[in-house]
Every structure is written in C-alpha cells, then in structure tokens.
Write a protein that holds these residues in place. Structure first.
Motif, mmCIF file in Angstrom:
data_model
loop_
_atom_site.group_PDB
_atom_site.id
_atom_site.type_symbol
_atom_site.label_atom_id
_atom_site.label_comp_id
_atom_site.label_asym_id
_atom_site.label_seq_id
_atom_site.Cartn_x
_atom_site.Cartn_y
_atom_site.Cartn_z
ATOM 1 N N PHE A 203 -2.779 0.801 8.472
ATOM 2 C CA PHE A 203 -1.511 1.322 7.963
ATOM 3 C C PHE A 203 -1.775 1.990 6.616
ATOM 4 O O PHE A 203 -2.328 1.367 5.703
ATOM 5 N N ARG A 221 -2.047 -2.774 10.157
ATOM 6 C CA ARG A 221 -0.697 -2.481 10.626
ATOM 7 C C ARG A 221 -0.129 -3.707 11.348
ATOM 8 O O ARG A 221 -0.609 -4.109 12.403
ATOM 9 N N ARG A 224 5.367 -1.389 13.158
ATOM 10 C CA ARG A 224 5.456 0.061 13.331
ATOM 11 C C ARG A 224 6.866 0.522 12.967
ATOM 12 O O ARG A 224 7.824 0.238 13.696
#
Length: 353
Positions: A203, A221, A224
């Motif tokens: 990310f 990440r 999302r």
C-alpha cells in the motif's frame, strides 16, 4: 605564609564582578546601537491579516533590530500591508525583494505556513536567510526568545539534520539490520496477502514529512479503499468489517508497518518521531490545533513519544501534538533508544491503529 587575606579575596571578587558586568553591558549597548543603525531586513510570511499585525508590532519596536520590508501571502488582501508594506504573492516578487533589500530573516506567523510554503521557506533558507516561527496567537511552546512580545523559535530548514548525525546513524543501523533479519517474514506476509487478498500487497500513500515535504509511505495492504478520495480522507479503518482475519492480525499487531523500515533507510522517515499524516488531515489539523504544524520541524517516525503514551488511532490530536513537540524540544539520542525499547515491549500487547 603567602596566603591571600580575606580582604584581598573580597576586593578581587568585587573587581572581577564589576569588570565582567561592565564589559557585558558595554557589548550589549554596542550591539543594540548597531541593530538600531543597521536593522536586519525581514519578510513576514503568512495570512495577510496576521502578517500585517505582526509586521506592525515589529516595526513599533525597532530595538529588536528587525525591519519587515514585505509580506508574503497567497492572497493579497489589502493592497498594502502594515505601514505601507507591499504584499508579495509570486515567487518573482519575493526574489526581487530578497535581492534589492538584502533580506536576512523570514518570519512565519501561522502554523500552516510550514506546510503550505515549505518549498519557498527552504529556498529562502538556502539563500542565507534565518527562518523563524512566530506564534502570533496562542503560544504552544516554551521559549526564551521573543520578538516584539511574540514567542519565536528558529527553524532548522536544512535537508539532512533533523536531530543530528547520531540520530541518522541510529536510523540507518537499526533499519538496515532489521530489514535483513525480517526479510523472510516480509516475504511470507506478502505471499499470504497475495493468496488471500489478490494482487497489490504493498500500500502506497502520500504523507507529509519534515518541513512539509510529501513522500510515499509504504505499508502492507490490509484494506482496499473504494477510491482515491476515501484513501486520502478516511480517518481510520481499524473497525472495518470487510478486513480478512490475516489483515486484521497484521494491523492489530502493527506488523503492517514493517515496510516503513525502507522509508527510514531511504531518509523519508526516522525510527522515532511524530507520526506522518496525509495532506488532507495536515491541512485541517494545522488550522485547528496550535502547535500541530510545528511537528514537521523533524523527520516523522514509525513510533514516537505520543505512541508509547497510548496516543494511536482515534485519540486526541491536541495531545499528540503536545507530546510530539515536547519530544522535539527535548530530543536526545538516549530518548530515542528508550522510546524504541518501550515500543518493542508494547508489541507483545498490541492495541491496533
């Protein structure tokens, strides 16, 4: 037999004290006269109304040896500033004033100036100007230095100091060693995320670092966002129900932050310092909380004094700013080591972020 008498000792002490006081007074008087004869030209940077008020106060007290010659503002407001001072809104106007008047000092009079005018302030510092932060409204830090009654502190606008060479050496040594040690673990995390959540395991997000400079922060990440707007403006995803168990584990244990060791090695961040925030929130908090923008006078960090006192996630921004500024004002290498040790100890009882 050759010992000095008490009378001679008292007379010697008195003579030395009188000589020292007289010499200091003479130097102080000569310095004040020199400042009155040749005051240092200064630019006042900030919102037009606040800058005009500070410039007028400084002009009323010439004994400080600072003479504002112009106001730098994004919006001109009135055609002229305090006592007819011109309001400069473009880089060309600032450069012309700098050369023509031999500007030596720059006064920042609003917390948001360091973020909004960061490139300009760095350029002025590289030109030889001393950059000062002036608290025009509510003093948020202790300082002995004052200018026309306003608390002020000199800002370090250099590109590589921010705590000293020792701090940077500690960052490089620890982050480089940890990256080597945990690299197998990072590969495992990346593989699990790829299998359970699909592509895009890293990310990347823009954060504001030292002196208002943006940089790209790296994390694993764990969520999302719907779109770029949510990514930039959503405060926290700690309670996100769509998060997988593995992603929630990474987040609650703060292991998703391990990639920021690369940010530290690159020099974007430090191991210890104020936590970096997104531009959207930096703009909001700088306007709302006194002293928040002053956090950016040192490199941001993975952990900090605020974090080891429980100020993570959805906690008081005002308290964070106070702890962060206290850390910067009293920085020492030993304090960094203590914070790192307390952070390591806290990892066994994670609270999430």
């Amino acid at each position: 037999a050759q010992a000095l008498s008490a009378r001679i000792l008292v007379l010697g002490f008195t003579a030395q004290a009188l000589t020292a006081c007289t010499g200091r007074a003479a130097v102080h008087l000569l310095r004040r006269r020199a400042l009155l004869r040749r005051p240092r030209a200064a630019l006042v940077v900030g919102p037009a109304a606040t800058a005009q008020r500070v410039a007028a106060a400084v002009l009323r007290h010439p004994r400080y040896g600072v003479r504002p010659i112009g106001i730098v503002a994004e919006h001109p407001g009135h055609p002229d500033g305090a006592d007819g001072l011109p309001v400069l809104t473009t880089g060309q106007e600032v450069q012309r004033a700098l050369i023509q008047n031999g500007v030596r000092d720059v006064l920042c009079v609003h917390p948001s100036v360091r973020t909004a005018q960061g490139p300009l302030l760095r350029a002025l510092a590289e030109s030889g100007c001393a950059v000062w932060e002036v608290d025009a409204d509510t003093p948020s830090y202790a300082t002995r230095e004052q200018l026309a009654g306003f608390p002020c502190r000199r800002l370090d606008m250099g590109s590589g100091r921010g705590g000293g060479l020792g701090k940077r050496l500690l960052d490089i040594t620890v982050s480089g060693t940890l990256l080597l040690l945990v690299s197998p673990l990072l590969l495992v995390f990346a593989a699990v995320l790829r299998l359970t959540s699909g592509p895009g395991v890293v990310f990347r997000q823009e954060r504001i670092g030292r002196d208002g400079r943006p940089f790209t922060l790296l994390k694993f990440r764990t969520h999302r966002p719907v779109d770029e707007h949510e990514s930039a403006t959503r405060w926290s995803v700690a309670g996100e129900v769509r998060m997988s168990p593995f992603c929630r584990f990474l987040r609650e244990s703060s292991l998703d932050e391990l990639l920021q060791l690369w940010n530290v090695l690159r020099g974007d961040m430090s191991l210890v310092g104020p936590r970096p925030e997104r531009p959207y929130f930096v703009g909001q908090f700088s306007q709302t909380y006194p002293g928040y923008a002053a956090r950016h006078r040192m490199r941001t960090g993975i952990t900090g004094l605020a974090q080891i006192h429980g100020l993570r996630g959805d906690t008081s921004i005002e308290d964070r700013a106070r702890f962060d500024n206290a850390y910067i004002d009293n920085w020492s290498l030993w304090q960094d080591i203590c914070i790192l040790l307390r952070t390591a100890a806290a990892l066994v009882r994670p609270t999430g972020s």
